[in-house]
Design a protein around this motif. Structure first.
Motif, PDB file in Angstrom:
ATOM      1  N   MET A 202      49.917  31.130  25.622  1.00 25.37           N
ATOM      2  CA  MET A 202      50.648  31.400  26.860  1.00 25.37           C
ATOM      3  C   MET A 202      52.087  30.903  26.772  1.00 25.37           C
ATOM      4  SD  MET A 202      47.811  30.788  29.839  1.00 25.37           S
ATOM      5  CE  MET A 202      48.982  31.301  31.100  1.00 25.37           C
ATOM      6  N   TYR A 209      49.863  31.193  34.946  1.00 24.77           N
ATOM      7  CA  TYR A 209      48.489  31.360  35.414  1.00 24.77           C
ATOM      8  C   TYR A 209      48.385  32.248  36.650  1.00 24.77           C
ATOM      9  CZ  TYR A 209      47.830  27.438  32.259  1.00 24.77           C
ATOM     10  OH  TYR A 209      47.820  26.628  31.155  1.00 24.77           O
ATOM     11  N   ALA A 213      45.935  39.140  35.240  1.00 18.85           N
ATOM     12  CA  ALA A 213      45.316  39.062  33.920  1.00 18.85           C
ATOM     13  C   ALA A 213      45.527  40.386  33.190  1.00 18.85           C
ATOM     14  CB  ALA A 213      43.834  38.754  34.053  1.00 18.85           C
ATOM     15  N   ALA A 216      41.996  42.122  32.951  1.00 16.90           N
ATOM     16  CA  ALA A 216      41.063  42.175  34.081  1.00 16.90           C
ATOM     17  C   ALA A 216      41.823  42.592  35.335  1.00 16.90           C
ATOM     18  CB  ALA A 216      40.383  40.827  34.283  1.00 16.90           C
ATOM     19  N   LYS A 219      42.756  40.583  39.031  1.00 18.48           N
ATOM     20  CA  LYS A 219      42.474  39.142  38.941  1.00 18.48           C
ATOM     21  C   LYS A 219      43.671  38.408  38.343  1.00 18.48           C
ATOM     22  CE  LYS A 219      37.465  39.657  38.379  1.00 18.48           C
ATOM     23  NZ  LYS A 219      36.297  39.320  37.521  1.00 18.48           N
ATOM     24  N   ARG A 220      43.881  37.190  38.815  1.00 18.44           N
ATOM     25  CA  ARG A 220      44.926  36.355  38.238  1.00 18.44           C
ATOM     26  C   ARG A 220      44.428  35.762  36.912  1.00 18.44           C
ATOM     27  NH1 ARG A 220      46.851  32.059  42.601  1.00 18.44           N
ATOM     28  NH2 ARG A 220      44.609  31.624  42.524  1.00 18.44           N
ATOM     29  N   LEU A 221      45.341  35.581  35.985  1.00 15.90           N
ATOM     30  CA  LEU A 221      44.984  35.056  34.675  1.00 15.90           C
ATOM     31  C   LEU A 221      44.313  33.690  34.793  1.00 15.90           C
ATOM     32  CD1 LEU A 221      45.003  35.200  31.612  1.00 15.90           C
ATOM     33  CD2 LEU A 221      47.385  34.403  31.635  1.00 15.90           C
ATOM     34  N   ASP A 223      42.653  32.356  37.272  1.00 17.52           N
ATOM     35  CA  ASP A 223      41.314  32.424  37.861  1.00 17.52           C
ATOM     36  C   ASP A 223      40.273  32.841  36.823  1.00 17.52           C
ATOM     37  OD1 ASP A 223      42.164  31.655  40.405  1.00 17.52           O
ATOM     38  OD2 ASP A 223      42.615  33.711  41.000  1.00 17.52           O
ATOM     39  N   VAL A 224      40.637  33.800  35.963  1.00 17.58           N
ATOM     40  CA  VAL A 224      39.703  34.230  34.924  1.00 17.58           C
ATOM     41  C   VAL A 224      39.460  33.094  33.937  1.00 17.58           C
ATOM     42  CG1 VAL A 224      39.305  35.865  33.040  1.00 17.58           C
ATOM     43  CG2 VAL A 224      40.398  36.640  35.145  1.00 17.58           C
ATOM     44  N   LEU A 225      40.516  32.399  33.557  1.00 15.13           N
ATOM     45  CA  LEU A 225      40.370  31.295  32.600  1.00 15.13           C
ATOM     46  C   LEU A 225      39.528  30.160  33.175  1.00 15.13           C
ATOM     47  CD1 LEU A 225      43.992  31.108  31.142  1.00 15.13           C
ATOM     48  CD2 LEU A 225      41.986  32.190  30.121  1.00 15.13           C
ATOM     49  N   LEU A 282      38.619  39.760  27.307  1.00 14.81           N
ATOM     50  CA  LEU A 282      39.265  38.444  27.273  1.00 14.81           C
ATOM     51  C   LEU A 282      39.502  37.988  25.837  1.00 14.81           C
ATOM     52  CD1 LEU A 282      40.174  35.638  28.216  1.00 14.81           C
ATOM     53  CD2 LEU A 282      37.766  35.044  28.544  1.00 14.81           C
ATOM     54  N   TRP A 285      41.925  40.222  23.934  1.00 10.06           N
ATOM     55  CA  TRP A 285      43.323  39.944  24.300  1.00 10.06           C
ATOM     56  C   TRP A 285      43.831  38.692  23.593  1.00 10.06           C
ATOM     57  CZ3 TRP A 285      45.135  35.686  27.266  1.00 10.06           C
ATOM     58  CH2 TRP A 285      46.508  35.734  27.549  1.00 10.06           C
TER      59      TRP A 285
END
Length: 348
Positions: A202, A209, A213, A216, A219-221, A223-225, A282, A285
């Protein structure tokens, strides 16, 4: 300051009242995790647990301790603290079940420079949720307020869990054989490993963050992480108990991936021949964004498989059906073969 002027612990940065307030807030969370063997509420000098009441006849106690690594940095950056406690429990109890053990109780350690009661409450509420998912009691812990040790808004976590298994039912079993089937249970995402590499990627690409994403939609990056680590305890215990001769070994896939973790439960004369499923968006990527070599990817991340089982070929279908009824996504990864030099070989 006058030499005769009274000073307090609070002036030094430690708020005893805040600590007391936190204990009162989290008592209901802990109470909700009570199970057979639980004996007392939070607040004693030591937590009591009555092993006799659990019904074990010849128990072996199994212990585990772990943390969640630099995934904490993402939770703190996102100001999202309600799931990181689930990760903490999962990392400990998933290590217990691989030896056939039922998690009995859990303790946590929460350390910070200045205690924010609301943040700590959310973290510990998540720990209690994880304990309920694993069927173990949250019996106590430690909240340490240490001015100067952490920056504002930072905290650290550690977890400790104890489980039990009947002596004759300890895993892994010694009688693993060529052609035993290797099953993989899908992970919920990164779980709690590899985040230092994620954060490095990143930084290279100047990502944050809060951004969408790339893999996805909607969705926020961050939140997925922060998707919490999957807890496999109840499904795996049911498989172990229903197929006592069918389930021969389990491996929790954490740092080191399948490459490093599966050999820990295999006899020296056997190796695993694995065909991994396609990477999820995920992990695909991450591989592309970081230009990560396949071998490094497999040794850093779980690559979509959070738990591995070695099972008897004659029981494989029944075990798969049971695990799927319990909500697991199961895939056949391969079989055991005779070992030459390498403990794990990947095909495809």
């Amino acid at each position: 300051m006058s030499k005769n002027k009274a000073t307090t612990y609070k002036q030094a940065g430690v708020d005893i009242d805040a600590g007391d307030a936190l204990v009162e807030r989290i008592k209901p969370f802990a109470k909700a995790t009570r199970r057979k063997g639980s004996m007392d509420d939070l607040g004693g000098f030591g937590a009591l647990f009555d092993l006799k009441k659990t019904g074990y006849k010849d128990p072996i106690l199994v212990s585990s301790t772990d943390g969640v690594g630099t995934k904490l940095k993402i939770a703190q950056a996102m100001n999202k603290h309600d799931t990181i406690g689930i990760d903490l429990v999962a990392m400990c109890v998933n290590d217990l079940v691989v030896q056939g053990a039922e998690p009995l109780f859990f303790l946590d350690y929460f350390a910070t420079g200045k205690l924010d009661v609301s943040v700590a409450e959310h973290v510990i509420k998540g720990i209690a949720k994880g304990c309920k998912e694993a069927g173990c009691a949250l019996v106590g812990g430690e909240t340490a307020e240490m001015p100067g040790m952490y920056k504002d808004g930072e905290y650290d976590l550690a977890g400790f869990s104890i489980g039990a298994v009947e002596r004759k039912k300890l895993l892994p079993k010694k009688k693993m054989e060529k052609n035993d089937v290797i099953l993989g249970l899908a992970s919920s995402g990164l779980h709690s490993n590899g985040f230092s590499l994620v954060r490095h990627i990143m930084d290279i690409h100047h990502l944050n963050y809060a951004m969408p994403a790339p893999f996805a939609r909607g969705k926020r990056l961050g939140d997925v992480l922060l998707t919490p680590t999957r807890i496999y305890v109840k499904s795996c215990l049911k498989a172990i108990r229903k197929f006592p001769k069918g389930v021969k070994a389990l491996a929790h896939i954490t740092g080191g991936g399948i490459t490093e973790n599966l050999p820990r439960v295999l006899p020296e004369n056997l190796a695993a021949e694995i065909e991994m499923p396609n990477l999820s968006p995920l992990f695909g990527w991450l591989k592309k964004a970081g230009n990560i070599a396949q071998n490094d990817l497999r040794r850093t991340f779980n690559c979509g498989i959070g738990m591995v089982l070695v099972v008897s070929p004659s029981k494989a279908k029944g075990i798969i059906k049971l695990l799927e009824r319990e909500g697991e996504t199961v895939c056949r990864l391969g079989t055991l073969t005779r070992r030459n030099k390498v403990a794990v070989t990947f095909r495809g």
